[in-house]
Motif scaffolding. Structure first.
Motif, PDB file in Angstrom:
ATOM      1  N   GLU A  97       0.839  -1.198   0.000  1.00 19.11           N
ATOM      2  CA  GLU A  97       0.000   0.000   0.000  1.00 19.11           C
ATOM      3  C   GLU A  97       0.876   1.251   0.000  1.00 19.11           C
ATOM      4  OE1 GLU A  97      -3.341   0.062  -0.518  1.00 19.11           O
ATOM      5  OE2 GLU A  97      -3.035  -2.080  -0.773  1.00 19.11           O
ATOM      6  N   ALA A  98       1.990   1.200   0.716  1.00 23.63           N
ATOM      7  CA  ALA A  98       2.913   2.346   0.756  1.00 23.63           C
ATOM      8  C   ALA A  98       3.466   2.633  -0.637  1.00 23.63           C
ATOM      9  CB  ALA A  98       4.050   2.088   1.739  1.00 23.63           C
ATOM     10  N   ALA A  99       3.769   1.584  -1.400  1.00 21.89           N
ATOM     11  CA  ALA A  99       4.285   1.775  -2.761  1.00 21.89           C
ATOM     12  C   ALA A  99       3.202   2.367  -3.670  1.00 21.89           C
ATOM     13  CB  ALA A  99       4.798   0.457  -3.329  1.00 21.89           C
ATOM     14  N   LEU A 100       1.963   1.923  -3.510  1.00 17.82           N
ATOM     15  CA  LEU A 100       0.870   2.492  -4.304  1.00 17.82           C
ATOM     16  C   LEU A 100       0.663   3.964  -3.955  1.00 17.82           C
ATOM     17  CD1 LEU A 100      -1.848  -0.324  -4.386  1.00 17.82           C
ATOM     18  CD2 LEU A 100      -0.321   0.398  -6.219  1.00 17.82           C
ATOM     19  N   HIS A 101       0.722   4.299  -2.683  1.00 20.01           N
ATOM     20  CA  HIS A 101       0.581   5.700  -2.271  1.00 20.01           C
ATOM     21  C   HIS A 101       1.726   6.542  -2.836  1.00 20.01           C
ATOM     22  CE1 HIS A 101      -2.938   5.191   0.159  1.00 20.01           C
ATOM     23  NE2 HIS A 101      -2.362   4.265   0.901  1.00 20.01           N
ATOM     24  N   ALA A 102       2.938   5.994  -2.808  1.00 22.02           N
ATOM     25  CA  ALA A 102       4.091   6.720  -3.350  1.00 22.02           C
ATOM     26  C   ALA A 102       3.920   6.938  -4.851  1.00 22.02           C
ATOM     27  CB  ALA A 102       5.381   5.954  -3.058  1.00 22.02           C
ATOM     28  N   TYR A 103       3.428   5.932  -5.560  1.00 23.33           N
ATOM     29  CA  TYR A 103       3.158   6.056  -7.000  1.00 23.33           C
ATOM     30  C   TYR A 103       2.161   7.195  -7.238  1.00 23.33           C
ATOM     31  CZ  TYR A 103       1.307   4.789 -11.631  1.00 23.33           C
ATOM     32  OH  TYR A 103       0.894   4.818 -12.940  1.00 23.33           O
ATOM     33  N   ASN A 104       1.074   7.203  -6.479  1.00 24.88           N
ATOM     34  CA  ASN A 104       0.058   8.240  -6.643  1.00 24.88           C
ATOM     35  C   ASN A 104       0.585   9.621  -6.274  1.00 24.88           C
ATOM     36  OD1 ASN A 104      -1.923   6.509  -7.641  1.00 24.88           O
ATOM     37  ND2 ASN A 104      -2.653   5.992  -5.603  1.00 24.88           N
ATOM     38  N   VAL A 108       1.194  12.642 -11.688  1.00 21.14           N
ATOM     39  CA  VAL A 108       0.228  13.734 -11.782  1.00 21.14           C
ATOM     40  C   VAL A 108      -1.003  13.295 -12.571  1.00 21.14           C
ATOM     41  CG1 VAL A 108      -0.131  16.058 -12.715  1.00 21.14           C
ATOM     42  CG2 VAL A 108       2.054  15.460 -11.650  1.00 21.14           C
ATOM     43  N   LEU A 109      -0.813  12.504 -13.600  1.00 18.41           N
ATOM     44  CA  LEU A 109      -1.883  12.179 -14.531  1.00 18.41           C
ATOM     45  C   LEU A 109      -2.570  10.841 -14.290  1.00 18.41           C
ATOM     46  CD1 LEU A 109      -0.096  13.397 -17.774  1.00 18.41           C
ATOM     47  CD2 LEU A 109      -1.818  14.603 -16.421  1.00 18.41           C
ATOM     48  N   CYS A 110      -1.978   9.960 -13.511  1.00 22.30           N
ATOM     49  CA  CYS A 110      -2.558   8.631 -13.363  1.00 22.30           C
ATOM     50  C   CYS A 110      -2.666   8.250 -11.897  1.00 22.30           C
ATOM     51  CB  CYS A 110      -1.752   7.597 -14.129  1.00 22.30           C
ATOM     52  SG  CYS A 110       0.011   7.872 -14.154  1.00 22.30           S
ATOM     53  N   ASP A 152       7.652  -0.358 -13.703  1.00 22.39           N
ATOM     54  CA  ASP A 152       8.881  -0.161 -12.935  1.00 22.39           C
ATOM     55  C   ASP A 152       8.635  -0.437 -11.456  1.00 22.39           C
ATOM     56  OD1 ASP A 152      10.211   0.532 -15.250  1.00 22.39           O
ATOM     57  OD2 ASP A 152      10.199   2.687 -14.830  1.00 22.39           O
ATOM     58  N   LEU A 153       7.511   0.033 -10.945  1.00 19.62           N
ATOM     59  CA  LEU A 153       7.170  -0.186  -9.542  1.00 19.62           C
ATOM     60  C   LEU A 153       6.998  -1.675  -9.265  1.00 19.62           C
ATOM     61  CD1 LEU A 153       6.211   0.898  -6.726  1.00 19.62           C
ATOM     62  CD2 LEU A 153       3.908   0.782  -7.677  1.00 19.62           C
ATOM     63  N   VAL A 154       6.220  -2.335 -10.113  1.00 21.93           N
ATOM     64  CA  VAL A 154       5.953  -3.755  -9.924  1.00 21.93           C
ATOM     65  C   VAL A 154       7.241  -4.580 -10.048  1.00 21.93           C
ATOM     66  CG1 VAL A 154       4.768  -5.750 -10.948  1.00 21.93           C
ATOM     67  CG2 VAL A 154       3.546  -3.596 -10.622  1.00 21.93           C
ATOM     68  N   ASN A 155       8.123  -4.180 -10.945  1.00 23.28           N
ATOM     69  CA  ASN A 155       9.372  -4.912 -11.162  1.00 23.28           C
ATOM     70  C   ASN A 155      10.470  -4.493 -10.192  1.00 23.28           C
ATOM     71  OD1 ASN A 155       8.414  -6.471 -13.288  1.00 23.28           O
ATOM     72  ND2 ASN A 155       8.783  -4.822 -14.731  1.00 23.28           N
ATOM     73  N   GLY A 156      10.187  -3.494  -9.345  1.00 22.63           N
ATOM     74  CA  GLY A 156      11.172  -3.066  -8.358  1.00 22.63           C
ATOM     75  C   GLY A 156      12.274  -2.203  -8.901  1.00 22.63           C
ATOM     76  N   ALA A 157      12.038  -1.506 -10.039  1.00 18.58           N
ATOM     77  CA  ALA A 157      13.071  -0.628 -10.599  1.00 18.58           C
ATOM     78  C   ALA A 157      13.293   0.542  -9.653  1.00 18.58           C
ATOM     79  CB  ALA A 157      12.630  -0.109 -11.970  1.00 18.58           C
ATOM     80  N   PRO A 158      14.523   1.076  -9.621  1.00 18.69           N
ATOM     81  CA  PRO A 158      14.800   2.223  -8.755  1.00 18.69           C
ATOM     82  C   PRO A 158      13.992   3.447  -9.185  1.00 18.69           C
ATOM     83  CG  PRO A 158      16.714   1.658 -10.104  1.00 18.69           C
ATOM     84  CD  PRO A 158      15.655   0.648 -10.382  1.00 18.69           C
ATOM     85  N   LYS A 159      13.548   4.230  -8.202  1.00 15.05           N
ATOM     86  CA  LYS A 159      12.779   5.443  -8.475  1.00 15.05           C
ATOM     87  C   LYS A 159      13.724   6.593  -8.793  1.00 15.05           C
ATOM     88  CE  LYS A 159       9.608   2.833  -6.673  1.00 15.05           C
ATOM     89  NZ  LYS A 159      10.140   1.520  -6.463  1.00 15.05           N
ATOM     90  N   PRO A 160      13.314   7.505  -9.714  1.00 15.42           N
ATOM     91  CA  PRO A 160      14.182   8.639 -10.046  1.00 15.42           C
ATOM     92  C   PRO A 160      14.283   9.616  -8.889  1.00 15.42           C
ATOM     93  CG  PRO A 160      12.143   8.694 -11.349  1.00 15.42           C
ATOM     94  CD  PRO A 160      12.113   7.460 -10.490  1.00 15.42           C
TER      95      PRO A 160
END
Length: 160
Positions: A97-104, A108-110, A152-160
């Motif tokens: 859930e923390a990763a989904l919140h971070a994604y959101n 900006v658009l999704c 990228d999130l699902v595959n665990g890629a590093p965040k920019p």
């Protein structure tokens, strides 16, 4: 619900590179048939899923998977729609859930949500009389960006 695999996410990102030049006669972005035509230029197709109460729902079939496109606030004829939403389900994914919140927070658009164990990605935009095929292509490109970022999130890629 429309399911999309990680392989489909990669294939969708390639669609942007295959966009053909706009046809000589520009069409209104508020007409679902314009999106159907634009997708055909991108080696994808859209099929009518349903139409009711001012909404036209399409299944978009690409070489890598299926996602949904929904026109909302349409006239009785199914045209002159006020909004467009793209949706995809990634199925059951091990995303916190923390990763989904971070994604959101970053996007900006999704938006991403978990519903009944499945992760769903959404993108929505208002449509106007001044928008055209080129605008729809830009929205498809933004949608592809949403899907790439989620992959990228699902595959665990590093965040920019």
């Amino acid at each position: 619900m429309h399911h999309i695999t990680l392989r489909a996410l990669a294939a969708l990102s390639l669609l942007a590179a295959t966009i053909a030049p706009a046809q000589a006669q520009d069409s209104s972005a508020r007409d679902p048939s314009t999106l159907i035509s634009v997708l055909a230029e991108m080696d994808a197709r859209a099929e009518l899923h349903s139409r009711d109460s001012g909404a036209v729902r399409l299944d978009v079939i690409t070489p890598g998977g299926i996602f949904g496109a929904e026109f909302l606030g349409c006239e009785e004829s199914g045209r002159d729609c006020r909004a467009l939403r793209f949706t995809a389900s990634l199925g059951e994914r091990a995303v916190t859930e923390a990763a989904l919140h971070a994604y959101n927070d970053r996007e900006v658009l999704c938006r991403a949500v978990r519903r009944e164990g499945e992760v769903h990605v959404r993108y929505g935009t208002l449509l106007s009389d001044t928008q055209s095929r080129a605008d729809l292509k830009a929205h498809i490109g933004a949608w592809q960006g949403c899907l790439r970022t989620m992959a990228d999130l699902v595959n665990g890629a590093p965040k920019p």
